[in-house]
Design an enzyme around this catalytic site. Structure first.
Site, PDB file in Angstrom:
ATOM      1  N   GLU A 140      -8.167  17.809   2.856  1.00 18.31           N
ATOM      2  CA  GLU A 140      -9.154  18.114   1.810  1.00 18.31           C
ATOM      3  C   GLU A 140     -10.541  17.597   2.206  1.00 18.31           C
ATOM      4  O   GLU A 140     -11.560  18.246   1.948  1.00 18.31           O
ATOM      5  CB  GLU A 140      -8.693  17.487   0.482  1.00 18.31           C
TER       6      GLU A 140
ATOM      7  N   GLY B  93      -5.202  14.389   1.395  1.00 16.59           N
ATOM      8  CA  GLY B  93      -6.627  14.098   1.205  1.00 16.59           C
ATOM      9  C   GLY B  93      -7.434  14.207   2.492  1.00 16.59           C
ATOM     10  O   GLY B  93      -8.643  14.442   2.452  1.00 16.59           O
TER      11      GLY B  93
ATOM     12  N   ALA C 186      -4.371  10.587   0.856  1.00 15.60           N
ATOM     13  CA  ALA C 186      -4.676   9.541  -0.116  1.00 15.60           C
ATOM     14  C   ALA C 186      -3.663   8.422   0.100  1.00 15.60           C
ATOM     15  O   ALA C 186      -2.564   8.647   0.615  1.00 15.60           O
ATOM     16  CB  ALA C 186      -4.581  10.108  -1.519  1.00 15.60           C
TER      17      ALA C 186
ATOM     18  N   GLU D 253       1.720  17.224  -0.183  1.00 16.52           N
ATOM     19  CA  GLU D 253       1.879  16.537  -1.474  1.00 16.52           C
ATOM     20  C   GLU D 253       3.180  16.873  -2.183  1.00 16.52           C
ATOM     21  O   GLU D 253       3.779  16.026  -2.854  1.00 16.52           O
ATOM     22  CB  GLU D 253       0.698  16.875  -2.414  1.00 16.52           C
TER      23      GLU D 253
HETATM   24  N1  CAA Z   1      -0.945   6.225   2.520  1.00 19.30           N
HETATM   25  C1  CAA Z   1      -0.643   4.930   2.767  1.00 19.30           C
HETATM   26  N2  CAA Z   1      -0.175   4.499   3.958  1.00 19.30           N
HETATM   27  C2  CAA Z   1      -0.004   5.417   4.928  1.00 19.30           C
HETATM   28  C3  CAA Z   1      -0.300   6.774   4.725  1.00 19.30           C
HETATM   29  C4  CAA Z   1      -0.797   7.168   3.451  1.00 19.30           C
HETATM   30  N3  CAA Z   1      -1.122   8.421   3.183  1.00 19.30           N
HETATM   31  N4  CAA Z   1      -0.009   7.443   5.865  1.00 19.30           N
HETATM   32  C5  CAA Z   1       0.430   6.526   6.748  1.00 19.30           C
HETATM   33  N5  CAA Z   1       0.428   5.312   6.179  1.00 19.30           N
HETATM   34  C6  CAA Z   1       0.842   4.040   6.800  1.00 19.30           C
HETATM   35  C7  CAA Z   1       2.332   3.935   6.948  1.00 19.30           C
HETATM   36  O1  CAA Z   1       2.927   3.478   5.743  1.00 19.30           O
HETATM   37  C8  CAA Z   1       2.454   2.927   8.067  1.00 19.30           C
HETATM   38  O2  CAA Z   1       2.233   1.647   7.548  1.00 19.30           O
HETATM   39  P1  CAA Z   1       3.175   0.391   8.066  1.00 19.30           P
HETATM   40  O3  CAA Z   1       2.859   0.275   9.525  1.00 19.30           O
HETATM   41  O4  CAA Z   1       2.687  -0.741   7.242  1.00 19.30           O
HETATM   42  O5  CAA Z   1       4.574   0.817   7.806  1.00 19.30           O
HETATM   43  C9  CAA Z   1       1.241   3.253   8.960  1.00 19.30           C
HETATM   44  O6  CAA Z   1       0.352   4.014   8.137  1.00 19.30           O
HETATM   45  C10 CAA Z   1       1.612   4.120  10.145  1.00 19.30           C
HETATM   46  O7  CAA Z   1       2.279   5.261   9.658  1.00 19.30           O
HETATM   47  P2  CAA Z   1       3.724   5.731  10.199  1.00 19.30           P
HETATM   48  O8  CAA Z   1       4.504   4.573  10.721  1.00 19.30           O
HETATM   49  O9  CAA Z   1       4.363   6.557   9.131  1.00 19.30           O
HETATM   50  O10 CAA Z   1       3.284   6.652  11.443  1.00 19.30           O
HETATM   51  P3  CAA Z   1       4.082   7.878  12.054  1.00 19.30           P
HETATM   52  O11 CAA Z   1       3.389   8.227  13.319  1.00 19.30           O
HETATM   53  O12 CAA Z   1       5.545   7.604  12.102  1.00 19.30           O
HETATM   54  O13 CAA Z   1       3.861   9.086  10.990  1.00 19.30           O
HETATM   55  C11 CAA Z   1       2.580  10.454   9.478  1.00 19.30           C
HETATM   56  C12 CAA Z   1       2.587   9.584  10.770  1.00 19.30           C
HETATM   57  C13 CAA Z   1       3.421  11.724   9.727  1.00 19.30           C
HETATM   58  C14 CAA Z   1       1.145  10.856   9.186  1.00 19.30           C
HETATM   59  C15 CAA Z   1       3.195   9.649   8.328  1.00 19.30           C
HETATM   60  O14 CAA Z   1       2.537   8.397   8.258  1.00 19.30           O
HETATM   61  C16 CAA Z   1       3.045  10.315   6.978  1.00 19.30           C
HETATM   62  O15 CAA Z   1       3.799  11.223   6.672  1.00 19.30           O
HETATM   63  N6  CAA Z   1       2.077   9.843   6.167  1.00 19.30           N
HETATM   64  C17 CAA Z   1       1.868  10.363   4.827  1.00 19.30           C
HETATM   65  C18 CAA Z   1       1.199  11.733   4.882  1.00 19.30           C
HETATM   66  C19 CAA Z   1       1.044  12.269   3.471  1.00 19.30           C
HETATM   67  O16 CAA Z   1       2.027  12.517   2.767  1.00 19.30           O
HETATM   68  N7  CAA Z   1      -0.205  12.507   3.053  1.00 19.30           N
HETATM   69  C20 CAA Z   1      -0.541  13.024   1.743  1.00 19.30           C
HETATM   70  C21 CAA Z   1      -0.759  11.901   0.780  1.00 19.30           C
HETATM   71  S1  CAA Z   1      -0.893  12.496  -0.874  1.00 19.30           S
HETATM   72  C22 CAA Z   1      -2.497  13.010  -1.050  1.00 19.30           C
HETATM   73  O17 CAA Z   1      -3.286  13.001  -0.115  1.00 19.30           O
HETATM   74  C23 CAA Z   1      -2.844  13.476  -2.423  1.00 19.30           C
HETATM   75  C24 CAA Z   1      -4.185  14.071  -2.575  1.00 19.30           C
HETATM   76  O18 CAA Z   1      -4.432  15.220  -2.245  1.00 19.30           O
HETATM   77  C25 CAA Z   1      -5.209  13.314  -3.254  1.00 19.30           C
END
Ligand code: CAA
Length: 270
Positions: free
Chosen positions: A126, A123, A78, A146
């Site tokens: 999911e 998400g 998400a 999460e």
């Molecule tokens: N939401 C918003 N933006 C996101 C995102 C997310 N879930 N995942 C990645 N992005 C964005 C980053 O902020 C980044 O944006 P900028 O270039 O503007 O900085 C861009 O995507 C590229 O990401 P990274 O630079 O972080 O890429 P990376 O290769 O270094 O890392 C990753 C990849 C490990 C997937 C890392 O991006 C990450 O940890 N993302 C979040 C993963 C996460 O925690 N997901 C769960 C979300 S909570 C949820 O989903 C709740 C639910 O069940 C409803």
């Protein structure tokens, strides 16, 4: 993954999705926010629900494939930037929106296959679990991180992961936030097959084509049996199966399928 750039989108009105009919009755839905690794915001969730409705209302649709744009991510969860501003009630509404979209996807008449081409986190995991099954690329990573953000899963992850992997493994993954690579996901039954990323789409289309040659009504009934049977005991599940087995004898597909066998020819289902 080799994306079908040459294929025109049949639905141009989506802001965050691409929807293509890539072969007769085989649809490809691409979550298209590659700059944020295809994170799911409110717009994606509402467009996903619309796209699902549109495909499910097409009587010629046979299989839906779902993937993410780019070669790095299926869906990285998400949208954290959007969630960061939510009040508790807005958070609940956001979860309910995602849950409703994924539940609707799960209940589509046709088979839905996730082509997981990279990160399937939160998400994204999911979403993959709400599809009927998953084909993964060799760079896929599945997980529910999460707890590292101070929240619980919100689109059904705690429930579907537990049903798919069993309580102990689901609990480990949910509380550690550890991601699985494609091989581990395959071994644990979360992914059906793993392919080199360049082959993922063609393998998905090949499987979808094979599915499309079978009776659409029998597939629809079989999907109902598996989906609804999960919530029934064996006794009642088997009653439902004998009921639908009997009902299938009323369909033109049953007549065509059996006659084709007797005539030693391929069946032609409409
Ligand atoms: N939401 C918003 N933006 C996101 C995102 C997310 N879930 N995942 C990645 N992005 C964005 C980053 O902020 C980044 O944006 P900028 O270039 O503007 O900085 C861009 O995507 C590229 O990401 P990274 O630079 O972080 O890429 P990376 O290769 O270094 O890392 C990753 C990849 C490990 C997937 C890392 O991006 C990450 O940890 N993302 C979040 C993963 C996460 O925690 N997901 C769960 C979300 S909570 C949820 O989903 C709740 C639910 O069940 C409803």
């Amino acid at each position: 993954m080799n994306m079908p750039e040459q294929i025109p989108a049949i639905e141009a009105s989506f802001e965050t999705l691409l929807l293509n009919e890539i072969q007769c009755g085989i649809y490809l839905l691409t979550i298209n926010r590659p700059k944020v690794l295809n994170a799911l915001n409110t717009t994606v969730l509402s467009e996903l629900a619309q796209a699902v409705e549109q495909v499910d209302n097409d009587s010629n649709a046979r299989v839906l494939l779902i993937t993410g744009a780019g070669d790095k991510s299926f869906v990285a969860g998400a949208d954290i930037t959007e969630m960061n501003t939510l009040t508790p009630l807005e958070g609940k509404a956001f979860a309910e929106r995602g849950m409703a979209a994924f539940r609707r996807l799960e209940q589509m008449k046709i088979p839905v296959i996730a082509l997981v081409n990279g990160y399937a986190l939160g998400g994204g995991c999911e979403l993959a679990m709400s599809c009927d099954f998953v084909l993964a690329s060799d760079n896929a990573r599945f997980g529910q991180p999460e707890v590292s953000l101070g929240i619980t899963p919100g689109f059904g992850g705690s429930q579907r992961l537990t049903r798919l992997l069993g309580r102990a493994m689901a609990m480990e993954l949910l509380v550690s936030g550890r991601a699985m690579n494609a091989e581990e996901a395959l071994q644990r039954g979360l992914a059906n097959h793993v392919y080199p990323q360049s082959d993922l789409l063609s393998e998905g289309v090949a499987l979808a084509s094979r599915i499309s040659q079978n009776s659409p009504t029998a597939i629809q009934m079989t999907k109902q049996l598996v989906q609804r049977g999960q919530d029934l005991d064996l006794e009642n599940g088997c009653v439902m199966e004998s009921d639908l087995f009997g009902l299938s004898f009323a369909t033109p597909d049953r007549a065509e399928g059996m006659q084709a066998f007797i005539d030693n020819r391929k069946p032609s289902f409409v």
